[in-house]
Design a protein around this motif. Structure first.
Motif, PDB file in Angstrom:
ATOM      1  N   PHE A  61      45.771  43.888  29.727  1.00 17.56           N
ATOM      2  CA  PHE A  61      46.056  43.075  30.904  1.00 17.56           C
ATOM      3  C   PHE A  61      46.763  43.932  31.937  1.00 17.56           C
ATOM      4  CE2 PHE A  61      49.580  42.553  27.943  1.00 17.56           C
ATOM      5  CZ  PHE A  61      50.704  42.711  28.740  1.00 17.56           C
ATOM      6  N   TRP A  62      46.741  43.449  33.178  1.00 14.04           N
ATOM      7  CA  TRP A  62      47.430  44.159  34.250  1.00 14.04           C
ATOM      8  C   TRP A  62      48.889  43.733  34.220  1.00 14.04           C
ATOM      9  CZ3 TRP A  62      47.379  43.158  40.148  1.00 14.04           C
ATOM     10  CH2 TRP A  62      47.915  44.269  40.803  1.00 14.04           C
ATOM     11  N   ALA A  63      49.769  44.676  33.938  1.00 12.38           N
ATOM     12  CA  ALA A  63      51.172  44.357  33.681  1.00 12.38           C
ATOM     13  C   ALA A  63      51.974  44.088  34.940  1.00 12.38           C
ATOM     14  CB  ALA A  63      51.823  45.481  32.874  1.00 12.38           C
ATOM     15  N   GLY A  97      34.705  44.035  35.690  1.00 12.72           N
ATOM     16  CA  GLY A  97      35.815  44.085  34.754  1.00 12.72           C
ATOM     17  C   GLY A  97      37.124  44.406  35.436  1.00 12.72           C
ATOM     18  N   VAL A  98      37.095  45.340  36.388  1.00  6.26           N
ATOM     19  CA  VAL A  98      38.296  45.699  37.142  1.00  6.26           C
ATOM     20  C   VAL A  98      38.811  44.483  37.901  1.00  6.26           C
ATOM     21  CG1 VAL A  98      39.207  47.124  39.016  1.00  6.26           C
ATOM     22  CG2 VAL A  98      37.656  48.129  37.325  1.00  6.26           C
ATOM     23  N   ARG A  99      37.903  43.776  38.561  1.00 10.78           N
ATOM     24  CA  ARG A  99      38.315  42.598  39.334  1.00 10.78           C
ATOM     25  C   ARG A  99      38.930  41.543  38.429  1.00 10.78           C
ATOM     26  NH1 ARG A  99      33.328  43.498  42.110  1.00 10.78           N
ATOM     27  NH2 ARG A  99      32.325  41.872  40.883  1.00 10.78           N
ATOM     28  N   ALA A 100      38.292  41.295  37.279  1.00 11.56           N
ATOM     29  CA  ALA A 100      38.813  40.271  36.370  1.00 11.56           C
ATOM     30  C   ALA A 100      40.209  40.635  35.897  1.00 11.56           C
ATOM     31  CB  ALA A 100      37.871  40.108  35.175  1.00 11.56           C
ATOM     32  N   LEU A 101      40.423  41.884  35.528  1.00 11.85           N
ATOM     33  CA  LEU A 101      41.728  42.303  35.023  1.00 11.85           C
ATOM     34  C   LEU A 101      42.794  42.212  36.116  1.00 11.85           C
ATOM     35  CD1 LEU A 101      42.626  44.784  32.413  1.00 11.85           C
ATOM     36  CD2 LEU A 101      43.575  45.317  34.652  1.00 11.85           C
ATOM     37  N   LEU A 102      42.462  42.659  37.341  1.00 14.43           N
ATOM     38  CA  LEU A 102      43.444  42.631  38.426  1.00 14.43           C
ATOM     39  C   LEU A 102      43.728  41.215  38.909  1.00 14.43           C
ATOM     40  CD1 LEU A 102      42.512  45.783  40.540  1.00 14.43           C
ATOM     41  CD2 LEU A 102      44.244  45.537  38.781  1.00 14.43           C
ATOM     42  N   ARG A 103      42.871  40.293  38.582  1.00 10.39           N
ATOM     43  CA  ARG A 103      43.123  38.897  38.927  1.00 10.39           C
ATOM     44  C   ARG A 103      43.901  38.167  37.845  1.00 10.39           C
ATOM     45  NH1 ARG A 103      36.956  38.003  41.119  1.00 10.39           N
ATOM     46  NH2 ARG A 103      37.282  38.846  43.211  1.00 10.39           N
ATOM     47  N   GLY A 104      44.317  38.902  36.807  1.00  9.31           N
ATOM     48  CA  GLY A 104      45.187  38.309  35.799  1.00  9.31           C
ATOM     49  C   GLY A 104      44.499  37.877  34.521  1.00  9.31           C
ATOM     50  N   GLN A 105      43.230  38.258  34.326  1.00  8.02           N
ATOM     51  CA  GLN A 105      42.542  37.878  33.095  1.00  8.02           C
ATOM     52  C   GLN A 105      42.986  38.764  31.943  1.00  8.02           C
ATOM     53  OE1 GLN A 105      38.317  37.174  33.386  1.00  8.02           O
ATOM     54  NE2 GLN A 105      37.928  37.952  31.321  1.00  8.02           N
ATOM     55  N   LEU A 106      43.209  38.151  30.790  1.00 10.46           N
ATOM     56  CA  LEU A 106      43.498  38.898  29.570  1.00 10.46           C
ATOM     57  C   LEU A 106      42.172  39.347  28.974  1.00 10.46           C
ATOM     58  CD1 LEU A 106      45.745  39.722  27.480  1.00 10.46           C
ATOM     59  CD2 LEU A 106      45.127  37.621  26.257  1.00 10.46           C
ATOM     60  N   MET A 107      41.985  40.664  28.855  1.00 10.41           N
ATOM     61  CA  MET A 107      40.763  41.209  28.282  1.00 10.41           C
ATOM     62  C   MET A 107      40.929  41.259  26.772  1.00 10.41           C
ATOM     63  SD  MET A 107      39.175  41.786  31.128  1.00 10.41           S
ATOM     64  CE  MET A 107      37.805  42.873  30.767  1.00 10.41           C
ATOM     65  N   ARG A 108      40.039  40.597  26.044  1.00 13.81           N
ATOM     66  CA  ARG A 108      40.148  40.492  24.593  1.00 13.81           C
ATOM     67  C   ARG A 108      38.939  41.126  23.922  1.00 13.81           C
ATOM     68  NH1 ARG A 108      43.307  36.054  22.693  1.00 13.81           N
ATOM     69  NH2 ARG A 108      44.170  34.735  24.334  1.00 13.81           N
ATOM     70  N   ALA A 109      39.196  41.807  22.808  1.00 10.02           N
ATOM     71  CA  ALA A 109      38.103  42.258  21.963  1.00 10.02           C
ATOM     72  C   ALA A 109      37.597  41.073  21.160  1.00 10.02           C
ATOM     73  CB  ALA A 109      38.572  43.370  21.026  1.00 10.02           C
ATOM     74  N   ASN A 110      36.295  40.910  21.104  1.00 10.48           N
ATOM     75  CA  ASN A 110      35.714  39.864  20.272  1.00 10.48           C
ATOM     76  C   ASN A 110      36.123  40.113  18.828  1.00 10.48           C
ATOM     77  OD1 ASN A 110      33.823  38.417  18.569  1.00 10.48           O
ATOM     78  ND2 ASN A 110      32.622  38.060  20.425  1.00 10.48           N
ATOM     79  N   LEU A 111      36.751  39.120  18.205  1.00  8.60           N
ATOM     80  CA  LEU A 111      37.272  39.322  16.849  1.00  8.60           C
ATOM     81  C   LEU A 111      36.182  39.731  15.860  1.00  8.60           C
ATOM     82  CD1 LEU A 111      39.916  36.474  16.461  1.00  8.60           C
ATOM     83  CD2 LEU A 111      40.317  38.937  16.505  1.00  8.60           C
ATOM     84  N   SER A 112      34.942  39.279  16.103  1.00  8.30           N
ATOM     85  CA  SER A 112      33.862  39.654  15.200  1.00  8.30           C
ATOM     86  C   SER A 112      33.442  41.101  15.395  1.00  8.30           C
ATOM     87  CB  SER A 112      32.650  38.740  15.427  1.00  8.30           C
ATOM     88  OG  SER A 112      32.115  38.935  16.733  1.00  8.30           O
ATOM     89  N   THR A 152      35.949  46.298  27.821  1.00  4.83           N
ATOM     90  CA  THR A 152      35.528  45.601  29.032  1.00  4.83           C
ATOM     91  C   THR A 152      34.092  45.116  28.910  1.00  4.83           C
ATOM     92  OG1 THR A 152      37.028  46.938  30.377  1.00  4.83           O
ATOM     93  CG2 THR A 152      35.240  45.829  31.529  1.00  4.83           C
ATOM     94  N   HIS A 153      33.238  45.963  28.405  1.00  4.39           N
ATOM     95  CA  HIS A 153      31.832  45.589  28.262  1.00  4.39           C
ATOM     96  C   HIS A 153      31.685  44.388  27.335  1.00  4.39           C
ATOM     97  CE1 HIS A 153      27.496  46.078  28.201  1.00  4.39           C
ATOM     98  NE2 HIS A 153      27.540  45.960  26.881  1.00  4.39           N
ATOM     99  N   GLY A 154      32.416  44.387  26.229  1.00  3.41           N
ATOM    100  CA  GLY A 154      32.330  43.268  25.307  1.00  3.41           C
ATOM    101  C   GLY A 154      32.917  41.993  25.858  1.00  3.41           C
TER     102      GLY A 154
END
Length: 304
Positions: A61-63, A97-112, A152-154
């Motif tokens: 996430f963007w801190a 992906g850059v836009r999503a992260l800078l807008r406050g989205q938490l980027m998560r790895a798919n648990l599977s 990011t891709h996932g």
């Protein structure tokens, strides 16, 4: 964290391992933070939203968004990594992906799809980045870029489509402008001031900034000011009128309007909700009329 004190203006590529503890206050720093919990789930407030991270789930996430660890099991362990914003942007990850992260989205790895070797990677980065070996540092950068690119891709696989990364020069210019904003948002800065650090014509600078970061220069200034006001509301006893001035807003109406639009609630309600470490129920889906009424109530009360 026990071994990582709150930072507001220090940005560096570094990795730590330790026992996290519940944070008594939110903090922010203008880089990208990567976390990996080992044995226990973590519960954060990220920009006023409650986020639950499962053990083994790599997140980023963007801190610059105020964040606070509010729940963790005693004696649990985790890794955390900080990547300077300029370095992150310089990797030219897909711009969605850059836009999503800078807008406050938490980027998560798919648990599977979580990698069993994520802990091993972070352990190696922690060890190598603690040395003075420049080649090891360079290797770490390459490995971290690759892991965040895959993350990011996932995370955005269904929205990336044919999106292409921006050119290197454009990213460099946007990063320099973003860094200038991060350092000077409390001041009365203009687009002309920001464009001059590149230097570019103001109109072209605005267009380039929007292309790379997915937001306007003025929106980014407001984002920084709101993020800092959130931090001050949670961590200090300053009157809201002083916070408004300290973060760079010139008028009461613009501060309340911007804060309510971004946070979904008024400054006073935000402060009351988060002083007890409880997430606000108004952080999303707030009726505009109700939000305005709350703001007016705050103005009539002693909160301003």
């Amino acid at each position: 964290m026990d071994t990582l004190p709150p930072r507001n203006d220090v940005s560096m590529l570094a990795c730590w391992y330790g026992t996290p503890t519940e944070m008594t206050r939110a903090h922010r720093h203008d880089d990208v933070e990567v976390n990996l919990a080992m044995e226990s789930e973590l519960v954060y407030l990220l920009g006023g939203r409650r986020m639950v991270v499962s053990p083994g789930e790599l997140t980023a996430f963007w801190a610059a968004i105020p964040h606070q660890l509010i729940e963790v099991r005693p004696l649990a362990h985790m890794y955390w990594l900080t990547v300077p914003l300029r370095m992150y942007l310089g990797w030219r990850l897909p711009s969605a992906g850059v836009r999503a992260l800078l807008r406050g989205q938490l980027m998560r790895a798919n648990l599977s799809e979580c990698y069993r070797d994520d802990a091993g990677l972070l352990r190696r980065w922690q060890r190598d980045l603690s040395t003075e070996d420049a080649e090891l540092h360079r290797i770490c950068q390459i490995e971290i870029e690759a892991r965040l690119r895959r993350l990011t891709h996932g995370a955005l696989d269904d929205v990336l489509g044919s999106d292409e990364p921006s050119g290197h020069r454009s990213v460099e210019h946007a990063a320099r402008m973003a860094e200038f904003i991060a350092a000077h948002f409390r001041e009365s800065i203009t687009v002309e001031h920001i464009a001059s650090v590149v230097p570019l014509h103001p109109n072209y600078a605005m267009s380039l900034f929007k292309e790379v970061l997915g937001t306007t220069i003025n929106a980014r200034i407001t984002q920084c000011r709101i993020a800092e006001s959130q931090r001050l509301l949670i961590t200090t006893e300053l009157p809201i009128s002083e916070i408004m001035t300290a973060v760079g807003f010139g008028s009461q109406s613009s501060f309340y309007s911007s804060f309510t639009e971004v946070c979904g609630t008024s400054p006073g309600t935000f402060r009351r909700a988060h002083r007890s470490n409880r997430p606000s129920t108004e952080t999303a889906g707030v009726d505009p009329a109700e939000a305005r009424a709350t703001t007016e109530a705050d103005l009539r009360s002693g909160w301003f």
